[in-house]
Scaffold this active site. Structure first.
Site, mmCIF file in Angstrom:
data_model
loop_
_atom_site.group_PDB
_atom_site.id
_atom_site.type_symbol
_atom_site.label_atom_id
_atom_site.label_comp_id
_atom_site.label_asym_id
_atom_site.label_seq_id
_atom_site.Cartn_x
_atom_site.Cartn_y
_atom_site.Cartn_z
ATOM 1 N N GLN A 164 10.172 0.127 -8.953
ATOM 2 C CA GLN A 164 8.735 0.178 -8.734
ATOM 3 C C GLN A 164 8.113 -1.208 -8.945
ATOM 4 O OE1 GLN A 164 7.166 2.805 -11.806
ATOM 5 N NE2 GLN A 164 8.518 1.873 -13.297
ATOM 6 N N ASP A 188 9.303 11.905 -19.545
ATOM 7 C CA ASP A 188 8.146 11.045 -19.278
ATOM 8 C C ASP A 188 8.468 10.164 -18.083
ATOM 9 O OD1 ASP A 188 5.714 9.780 -19.512
ATOM 10 O OD2 ASP A 188 6.378 8.401 -21.085
#
Length: 349
Positions: free
Chosen positions: A77, A203
């Site tokens: 990312q 998460d």
């Protein structure tokens, strides 16, 4: 490129300009031009460090109103960090992940409720959470004897472990003696590993694409269930129940489809909007899970925001303003959560 090149270019141009002027106009202009030119050069030279500090530009600066102080692209990312009045915003793929202003409005709900609902939260598995903030919260629980961390974005993990931009916030949690971090194929690890955990914390970024979608599937949750002790607890972040309602409840349905009882939670995060989580239990029934959650006390943990009153508010949703299809289940063969998430509530009738 930074401002440095521009500063030195101006100095060189000014110097050449003065030399040319002297040769063209003679000695009578030497004194006046020298004074003006040397003064200008001195001002530019002395202001260069300040200019460099204040105007270091990154290619992504045009995407943000606040100053970008760090930007990088990992194999997983893009990561941008902006700053305003000493506070920082952390963006993953251009989406605000958290801010130092109110990150506790996300991490107080993510970790303490599941930890306290588990019978004895001793062995904890954290999947994702590569910025170290979830682990920071797990460490606060005195009953914890081991924390195993499975990395999603190893490059982000390396940053969070070494860069002061992260370590000042996560309290160098990855260096704690209880923490062991590993890079592995998460599906293979959960399938092959024989360890059992009291709490599993997932998460992972929102299911905005097909790759992230896999971590919100029936197959993934089944592997998590196999890795839980009988009275263990699972919690996953689940996006926004307000902006992507169908996706949020599809995640809840998917967890429920593997015979785990679920407890939806949500909270308003000032810098990120409405956010949601799904707590799941192998042992407690849904009504028991909710009853226990309503009685939780957080004072010994010294949470920033979360107390019993806030916990009860997080369990209250009111009426749904969007029609929910309870039969929707996300699987590897039929991935739908990423589509529901990216569509959101804007295109719904």
């Amino acid at each position: 490129q930074s401002f440095t090149g521009g500063v030195y270019f101006l100095i060189i141009v000014a110097f050449i300009y003065l030399i040319v002027k002297v040769f063209v106009q003679g000695k009578q202009s030497l004194h006046s031009y020298s004074v003006v030119g040397l003064t200008s050069i001195l001002i530019i030279a002395l202001s260069a460090p300040l200019a460099l500090h204040n105007y270091v530009l990154y290619p992504t600066q045009s995407q943000y109103f606040d100053k970008v102080i760090f930007s990088t692209q990992t194999p997983f990312q893009s990561i941008d960090i902006t700053e305003w009045k000493g506070q920082k915003w952390f963006y993953y793929n251009g989406i605000n992940n958290f801010s130092t202003i109110d990150e506790w409005l996300y991490y107080d709900p993510l970790v303490p409720p599941a930890m306290l609902l588990a019978e004895v939260p001793s062995n904890v598995l954290v999947i994702g959470g590569d910025n170290g903030l979830a682990i920071r919260e797990v460490i606060k629980h005195s009953s914890v004897t081991s924390i195993y961390h499975l990395q999603i974005d190893t490059a982000l993990y390396n940053l969070a472990k070494s860069s002061s931009l992260f370590t000042e916030i996560n309290n160098k949690s990855f260096d704690h003696k209880l923490v062991k971090s590993a890079k592995a194929n998460i599906f293979d690890h959960l399938h092959e590993n024989q360890s059992k955990y009291d709490v599993i914390i997932v998460d992972i970024p929102d299911p905005s694409d097909i790759e992230l979608n896999q971590y919100y599937t029936q197959e993934f949750y089944q592997l998590c269930k196999q890795s839980l002790v009988n009275k263990g607890m699972l919690i996953t972040q689940a996006g926004s129940p307000y902006f992507a309602t169908q996706a949020y409840y599809c995640i809840a349905n998917t967890v429920r489809s593997i015979n785990l009882e679920v407890l939806p939670m949500h909270n308003q995060i000032l810098t990120a909007g409405e956010w949601g989580w799904i707590v799941a239990s192998k042992d407690l029934k849904a009504d028991e899970l909710k009853t226990h959650a309503k009685l939780l006390r957080f004072k010994p943990l010294n949470t920033v925001w979360l107390n019993n009153e806030a916990m009860n508010m997080m369990l209250s949703f009111g009426k749904n303003t969007v029609s929910i299809n309870d039969s929707l289940i996300n699987t590897l063969k039929q991935p739908i959560v990423h589509s529901l998430y990216t569509t959101g509530n804007w295109d719904l009738n």
